[in-house]
Design a protein around this motif. Sequence first.
Motif, PDB file in Angstrom:
ATOM      1  N   THR A 288       0.835  -1.203   0.000  1.00 23.28           N
ATOM      2  CA  THR A 288       0.000   0.000   0.000  1.00 23.28           C
ATOM      3  C   THR A 288       0.868   1.250   0.000  1.00 23.28           C
ATOM      4  N   VAL A 289       1.855   1.261   0.881  1.00 21.11           N
ATOM      5  CA  VAL A 289       2.753   2.420   0.990  1.00 21.11           C
ATOM      6  C   VAL A 289       3.504   2.651  -0.316  1.00 21.11           C
ATOM      7  N   VAL A 290       4.100   1.590  -0.842  1.00 18.83           N
ATOM      8  CA  VAL A 290       4.954   1.712  -2.029  1.00 18.83           C
ATOM      9  C   VAL A 290       4.156   2.092  -3.277  1.00 18.83           C
ATOM     10  N   ASN A 291       2.921   1.611  -3.380  1.00 18.38           N
ATOM     11  CA  ASN A 291       2.153   1.819  -4.609  1.00 18.38           C
ATOM     12  C   ASN A 291       1.137   2.955  -4.553  1.00 18.38           C
ATOM     13  N   GLU A 292       0.745   3.387  -3.359  1.00 18.80           N
ATOM     14  CA  GLU A 292      -0.339   4.371  -3.259  1.00 18.80           C
ATOM     15  C   GLU A 292       0.067   5.708  -2.641  1.00 18.80           C
ATOM     16  N   TYR A 293       1.161   5.737  -1.910  1.00 17.13           N
ATOM     17  CA  TYR A 293       1.587   7.003  -1.305  1.00 17.13           C
ATOM     18  C   TYR A 293       2.159   7.922  -2.383  1.00 17.13           C
ATOM     19  N   ASP A 294       1.911   9.230  -2.233  1.00 16.26           N
ATOM     20  CA  ASP A 294       2.445  10.162  -3.226  1.00 16.26           C
ATOM     21  C   ASP A 294       3.924  10.449  -2.933  1.00 16.26           C
ATOM     22  N   GLU A 295       4.541  11.200  -3.817  1.00 19.63           N
ATOM     23  CA  GLU A 295       5.987  11.418  -3.735  1.00 19.63           C
ATOM     24  C   GLU A 295       6.388  12.094  -2.422  1.00 19.63           C
ATOM     25  N   GLY A 296       5.621  13.092  -2.015  1.00 17.81           N
ATOM     26  CA  GLY A 296       5.938  13.802  -0.776  1.00 17.81           C
ATOM     27  C   GLY A 296       5.876  12.889   0.437  1.00 17.81           C
ATOM     28  N   GLN A 297       4.872  12.027   0.482  1.00 19.96           N
ATOM     29  CA  GLN A 297       4.746  11.084   1.592  1.00 19.96           C
ATOM     30  C   GLN A 297       5.915  10.112   1.626  1.00 19.96           C
ATOM     31  N   LEU A 298       6.305   9.600   0.452  1.00 17.62           N
ATOM     32  CA  LEU A 298       7.420   8.667   0.390  1.00 17.62           C
ATOM     33  C   LEU A 298       8.721   9.332   0.828  1.00 17.62           C
ATOM     34  N   ILE A 299       8.950  10.541   0.382  1.00 18.06           N
ATOM     35  CA  ILE A 299      10.169  11.267   0.769  1.00 18.06           C
ATOM     36  C   ILE A 299      10.222  11.434   2.283  1.00 18.06           C
ATOM     37  N   HIS A 300       9.097  11.809   2.873  1.00 20.25           N
ATOM     38  CA  HIS A 300       9.048  11.984   4.331  1.00 20.25           C
ATOM     39  C   HIS A 300       9.361  10.683   5.068  1.00 20.25           C
ATOM     40  N   ILE A 301       8.741   9.598   4.644  1.00 24.73           N
ATOM     41  CA  ILE A 301       8.935   8.303   5.297  1.00 24.73           C
ATOM     42  C   ILE A 301      10.389   7.856   5.193  1.00 24.73           C
ATOM     43  N   PHE A 302      10.945   7.948   3.976  1.00 26.58           N
ATOM     44  CA  PHE A 302      12.325   7.494   3.770  1.00 26.58           C
ATOM     45  C   PHE A 302      13.316   8.352   4.565  1.00 26.58           C
ATOM     46  N   SER A 303      13.043   9.641   4.647  1.00 24.30           N
ATOM     47  CA  SER A 303      13.948  10.545   5.367  1.00 24.30           C
ATOM     48  C   SER A 303      13.808  10.403   6.875  1.00 24.30           C
ATOM     49  N   ALA A 304      12.563  10.439   7.343  1.00 24.52           N
ATOM     50  CA  ALA A 304      12.321  10.462   8.792  1.00 24.52           C
ATOM     51  C   ALA A 304      12.539   9.112   9.456  1.00 24.52           C
ATOM     52  N   TYR A 305      12.092   8.049   8.811  1.00 28.29           N
ATOM     53  CA  TYR A 305      12.122   6.729   9.443  1.00 28.29           C
ATOM     54  C   TYR A 305      13.291   5.854   8.993  1.00 28.29           C
ATOM     55  N   GLY A 306      13.872   6.181   7.838  1.00 34.29           N
ATOM     56  CA  GLY A 306      15.003   5.390   7.360  1.00 34.29           C
ATOM     57  C   GLY A 306      16.300   6.177   7.317  1.00 34.29           C
ATOM     58  N   GLU A 307      16.172   7.505   7.512  1.00 35.24           N
ATOM     59  CA  GLU A 307      17.337   8.401   7.447  1.00 35.24           C
ATOM     60  C   GLU A 307      18.120   8.188   6.146  1.00 35.24           C
TER      61      GLU A 307
END
Length: 303
Positions: A136-155
Amino acid sequence: MSYHVPVLLQESIEGLSIQPGGTYVDVTFGGGGHSKNIYNQLTKGKLIAFDQDPDAADNARNFDKDENRSFTFIASNFRHLRRFLKFNGFDQVDGILADLGVSSHQFDAAERGFSTRFDGYLDMRMNQESAVTAATVVNEYDEGQLIHIFSAYGEIKNARTLAAKIIQARISQPIETTTALREIALQVSPKGKGIKYLAQLYQAIRIEVNDEMGALTDFLEQCTDVLKPGGRLSVISYHSLEDRPVKNFINAGNVKGRQEKDFYGNIIRPFDPVNRKPIVPKDIEIDQNNRARSAKLRVATKR
């Protein structure tokens, strides 16, 4: 195969300073390793265990119980700690233990989608009834959401590049397996650091799927009310995103670390740290269980 090798077992249990007739909570039951150790130190005490994973519930059904000590299993996320304790007749307890890591069993089960080592569906749900999966995350989240997740939670430093690559790839077909995601991510990973990069990515998605940071905050804030004065809180974390709010909560009474003072200028905080610096595994434990290498244990006493 063992469901899960408990990390910092002796140190985390010692941190609880168990009283034989006390009431204790293991909010991350898993394979029951920590719970069994707590239970064995009770004579007429009570143990309550939480876990939202159905596999953990199966383990709880096989828990070796007797008539002198009570064992209660609650199939729920620990963010609902206070509500379910009250529902089961427990107002305050003597100690709470939390092991925030993903179990070895979950990593080793290809169909759960937690590991970069196996091909499986992009799932990553701790609670199998949850609607949001990694897919769901990989296929439905928009670019801004993905950037936030990768930056905040994966550094992840090139989060923008990675997000764009994923969005480009999913146009032609959905990204539904761990292998498909791995192949896309490795195209933009730093040279020679592919394994670490994948670990950061999978961690970020897993945290989002399970709202792990929100659940941790909810859990910690309830510990203030649930623990008796003199009760112990013992928490094992595995990365800075978890350790930071735990440290802040123990030192300042909130996950942001904001210090509040009373009329006389004294810092208001409900806990006193037992160990100023986190307790880490000994070399021999890391040699026997590589997943212990990043573990940190913090213990606190309720004022």
